[in-house]
Design an enzyme around this catalytic site. Structure first.
Site, short mmCIF file in Angstrom:
data_model
loop_
_atom_site.label_atom_id
_atom_site.label_comp_id
_atom_site.label_asym_id
_atom_site.label_seq_id
_atom_site.Cartn_x
_atom_site.Cartn_y
_atom_site.Cartn_z
CD GLN A 18 3.05 -4.17 -4.32
OE1 GLN A 18 2.80 -4.84 -3.37
NE2 GLN A 18 3.40 -4.70 -5.48
CG ASP A 74 4.85 18.75 -16.75
OD1 ASP A 74 5.87 18.28 -16.20
OD2 ASP A 74 4.78 18.98 -17.97
CG ASN A 97 7.95 4.70 -5.11
OD1 ASN A 97 7.13 5.60 -5.26
ND2 ASN A 97 7.80 3.51 -5.64
CG PHE A 98 10.33 9.71 -8.52
CD1 PHE A 98 9.35 9.26 -9.41
CD2 PHE A 98 10.09 10.88 -7.81
CE1 PHE A 98 8.17 9.97 -9.59
CE2 PHE A 98 8.91 11.58 -7.98
CZ PHE A 98 7.95 11.12 -8.87
CE LYS A 137 14.75 3.99 -14.11
NZ LYS A 137 13.92 4.24 -15.29
CD GLU A 140 7.90 -7.87 -4.11
OE1 GLU A 140 7.32 -6.85 -3.74
OE2 GLU A 140 8.43 -8.67 -3.32
CG ASP A 169 7.13 -3.61 -4.87
OD1 ASP A 169 8.24 -3.07 -4.88
OD2 ASP A 169 6.57 -4.02 -5.89
N GLY A 248 11.14 -22.38 12.64
CA GLY A 248 11.51 -22.37 14.05
C GLY A 248 11.87 -23.74 14.57
N GLY A 249 11.85 -23.89 15.87
CA GLY A 249 12.22 -25.16 16.48
C GLY A 249 11.06 -26.15 16.53
N1 COA Z 1 5.94 15.55 -13.63
C1 COA Z 1 7.00 15.44 -14.43
N2 COA Z 1 7.81 14.39 -14.45
C2 COA Z 1 7.50 13.36 -13.63
C3 COA Z 1 6.40 13.40 -12.78
C4 COA Z 1 5.59 14.56 -12.79
N3 COA Z 1 4.53 14.69 -12.00
N4 COA Z 1 6.36 12.24 -12.08
C5 COA Z 1 7.40 11.50 -12.50
N5 COA Z 1 8.11 12.18 -13.43
C6 COA Z 1 9.31 11.74 -14.12
C7 COA Z 1 10.52 11.68 -13.23
O1 COA Z 1 11.02 12.96 -12.99
C8 COA Z 1 11.44 10.80 -14.04
O2 COA Z 1 12.09 11.60 -15.00
P1 COA Z 1 13.69 11.61 -15.28
O3 COA Z 1 14.09 10.18 -15.43
O4 COA Z 1 13.80 12.42 -16.50
O5 COA Z 1 14.35 12.20 -14.10
C9 COA Z 1 10.48 9.91 -14.81
O6 COA Z 1 9.18 10.42 -14.56
C10 COA Z 1 10.48 8.45 -14.48
O7 COA Z 1 10.61 8.17 -13.10
P2 COA Z 1 11.21 6.77 -12.66
O8 COA Z 1 11.12 6.68 -11.19
O9 COA Z 1 12.56 6.60 -13.26
O10 COA Z 1 10.16 5.74 -13.28
P3 COA Z 1 10.39 4.37 -14.08
O11 COA Z 1 9.05 3.94 -14.50
O12 COA Z 1 11.41 4.49 -15.16
O13 COA Z 1 10.99 3.37 -12.98
C11 COA Z 1 10.94 2.17 -10.89
C12 COA Z 1 10.13 2.75 -12.06
C13 COA Z 1 9.95 1.63 -9.88
C14 COA Z 1 11.83 1.02 -11.40
C15 COA Z 1 11.81 3.28 -10.25
O14 COA Z 1 10.98 4.38 -9.94
C16 COA Z 1 12.55 2.83 -9.01
O15 COA Z 1 13.56 2.12 -9.07
N6 COA Z 1 12.08 3.29 -7.85
C17 COA Z 1 12.71 3.01 -6.55
C18 COA Z 1 12.48 1.60 -6.10
C19 COA Z 1 11.03 1.23 -6.02
O16 COA Z 1 10.23 1.86 -5.34
N7 COA Z 1 10.71 0.12 -6.70
C20 COA Z 1 9.46 -0.55 -6.51
C21 COA Z 1 8.35 0.01 -7.19
S1 COA Z 1 6.92 -0.87 -6.63
#
Ligand code: COA
Length: 426
Positions: A18, A74, A97-98, A137, A140, A169, A248-249
């Site tokens: 999000q 990929d 936002n990974f 990680k 929201e 988010d 507020g006030g």
């Molecule tokens: N091709 C290949 N790999 C891909 C890819 C693509 N097109 N797109 C994503 N990936 C991979 C990433 O490289 C990552 O791999 P790695 O862990 O081996 O390095 C993997 O997908 C997962 O990415 P990640 O961001 O860790 O996803 P998640 O589902 O485990 O975590 C969140 C989700 C939201 C918790 C995390 O992304 C995060 O904390 N983000 C920052 C804060 C944020 O925005 N949070 C709010 C989200 S609304």
């Protein structure tokens, strides 16, 4: 050139869920060419989350990804990585936002990105900024808790509470969008890109600014606009939860209206603004409060807020919320009905202003979404549906990278893109 405000700005949108998609959707609404890069096969995880119609992109996804194009790549496949780097050279902004470290693990370090494209802006959302939680990680509600929203929301004798508004988010996505346009503006003077980093904890805290204000006011005595002041309940070391007291006030509360016994939203928010105290007294049938020293000034009223609002509620309970709103508005008394999502979805004014929009989708059919809440006088925004997974893969390879048909066929055959979805004759 289409004459939209961000015409000519190309965004490589590596966002998911999000926070990031909120940001890039806004930039797309303002006319940027947003190329959403998704993982082959699955794409943004929200495509499959909370699906209301089996096999059809969820509303979670469609409502956050309007006006974008989708390409599947990929990033861990050699041919895919090559396509990615070619796109990076053609884009103005990379938004992601990974989880912390994921971008580096893909080989997309800031140093490598700058070397490939010195004008590139790298914009990132993370849960926390530098410090002890930087590798965590975050979703929201974690941000709402760590940013001070949960500890200051809810009732004094109840649990910390998170809000339905997605301030962690979507709130951080908004912050990031402002950072990006600022960096783009700066680039017009310097020619150089820079990093834009928004931590969700910081974004939430920014929106809870008034609570940090109150934390410091506590050192100088109790907070008189909080109900507990009038109730004689002592303040502790931290800002307490204040229920529905207004911040507020100008003291305010949510009060029952006619029908509250059956309708969970038959309530009105009523603010006892100082400037309209006299009409308030007349409307609720307490004309004596206009001159009574215990009620005549806002300061004198603070210890009596419970009594005052109980009396006002005896009046609001005789009217339904929209009728009460009409009567009070005639006297400029600030108030607002508690609107359900059903009422908002059906609201004609919100439809007419383009804030609630009906969109047609090839596999879902029509659905409602929230349009652009930021209205520019010279540029109206038309909301177009979210892309299917990889729908624009060929188009982007051709238009943005100048690939020939043979080259496109080679890339598609390499496993770098997986199977892409296409619209069956729209
Ligand atoms: N091709 C290949 N790999 C891909 C890819 C693509 N097109 N797109 C994503 N990936 C991979 C990433 O490289 C990552 O791999 P790695 O862990 O081996 O390095 C993997 O997908 C997962 O990415 P990640 O961001 O860790 O996803 P998640 O589902 O485990 O975590 C969140 C989700 C939201 C918790 C995390 O992304 C995060 O904390 N983000 C920052 C804060 C944020 O925005 N949070 C709010 C989200 S609304």
């Amino acid at each position: 050139m289409t004459g939209t405000p961000l015409d000519g700005v190309r965004i490589l949108d590596f966002t998911h869920v999000q926070s990031g998609p909120t940001c890039t959707q806004l930039l797309a609404w303002f006319g940027a060419d947003v190329i959403k890069v998704e993982r082959p096969g699955t794409g943004d995880a929200t495509r499959q989350q909370l699906q209301d119609i089996p096999g059809v992109d969820s509303l979670y996804f469609t409502m956050l990804n309007h006006n974008k194009r989708s390409i599947t790549i990929d990033a861990k496949n050699a041919a895919g990585r090559e396509v990615l780097w070619r796109l990076i050279r053609e884009c103005d902004v990379l938004v992601e936002n990974f989880a912390p470290g994921a971008l580096d693990r893909m080989g997309l370090t800031w140093e490598a990105l700058q070397a490939a494209n010195p004008g590139l802006i790298l914009a990132s959302v993370k849960g926390f900024g530098p410090g002890r939680y930087q590798d965590c990680k975050v979703y929201e509600n974690v941000a709402q808790c760590a940013g001070g929203a949960a500890s200051t929301t809810g009732w004094r004798d109840g649990l910390p509470t998170v809000s339905g508004a997605q301030i962690g988010d979507s709130g951080t996505g908004l912050h990031l969008a402002l950072g990006i346009v600022t960096a783009l503006y700066h680039r017009t003077q310097t020619g150089r890109g820079q990093r834009v980093d928004c931590a969700m904890q910081d974004g939430v805290l920014n929106l809870c600014r008034v609570k940090l204000r109150d934390q410091q006011r506590l050192a100088h005595g109790p907070l008189p606009e909080y109900s507990q002041f009038g109730e004689g309940v002592e303040f502790g070391e931290s800002v307490p939860r204040a229920g529905n007291d207004s911040g507020g006030g100008q003291p305010g509360r949510i009060l029952k209206c006619k029908g509250w016994e059956q309708d969970p939203n038959a309530y009105i928010y009523f603010i006892t603004q100082g400037a309209v105290w006299e009409p308030i007294c007349d409307i609720i049938g307490e004309p004596g409060w206009k001159t009574d020293p215990d009620y005549v000034t806002p300061k004198a009223r603070l210890p009596h807020l419970n009594e005052i609002f109980t009396r006002i509620e005896a009046w609001t309970m005789k009217h339904d919320k929209l009728e009460a709103m009409e009567i009070l508005n005639a006297y400029d008394i600030p108030c607002g009905p508690i609107l359900s999502m059903k009422e908002i979805a059906e609201d004609e004014a919100l439809r007419a202003s383009g804030t609630v929009v009906e969109v047609e989708h090839p596999t879902r059919g029509p659905y409602l979404t929230v349009g652009n809440p930021i209205k520019l006088s010279a540029n109206s925004v038309s909301i177009t549906r979210s892309p299917l997974l990889g729908e624009h893969t060929d188009e982007i390879l051709r238009d943005v990278l100048g690939c020939s048909d043979t080259e496109i066929a080679k890339i598609l055959g390499s496993g770098a893109t997986g199977a892409v979805q296409r619209v069956a004759a729209e």
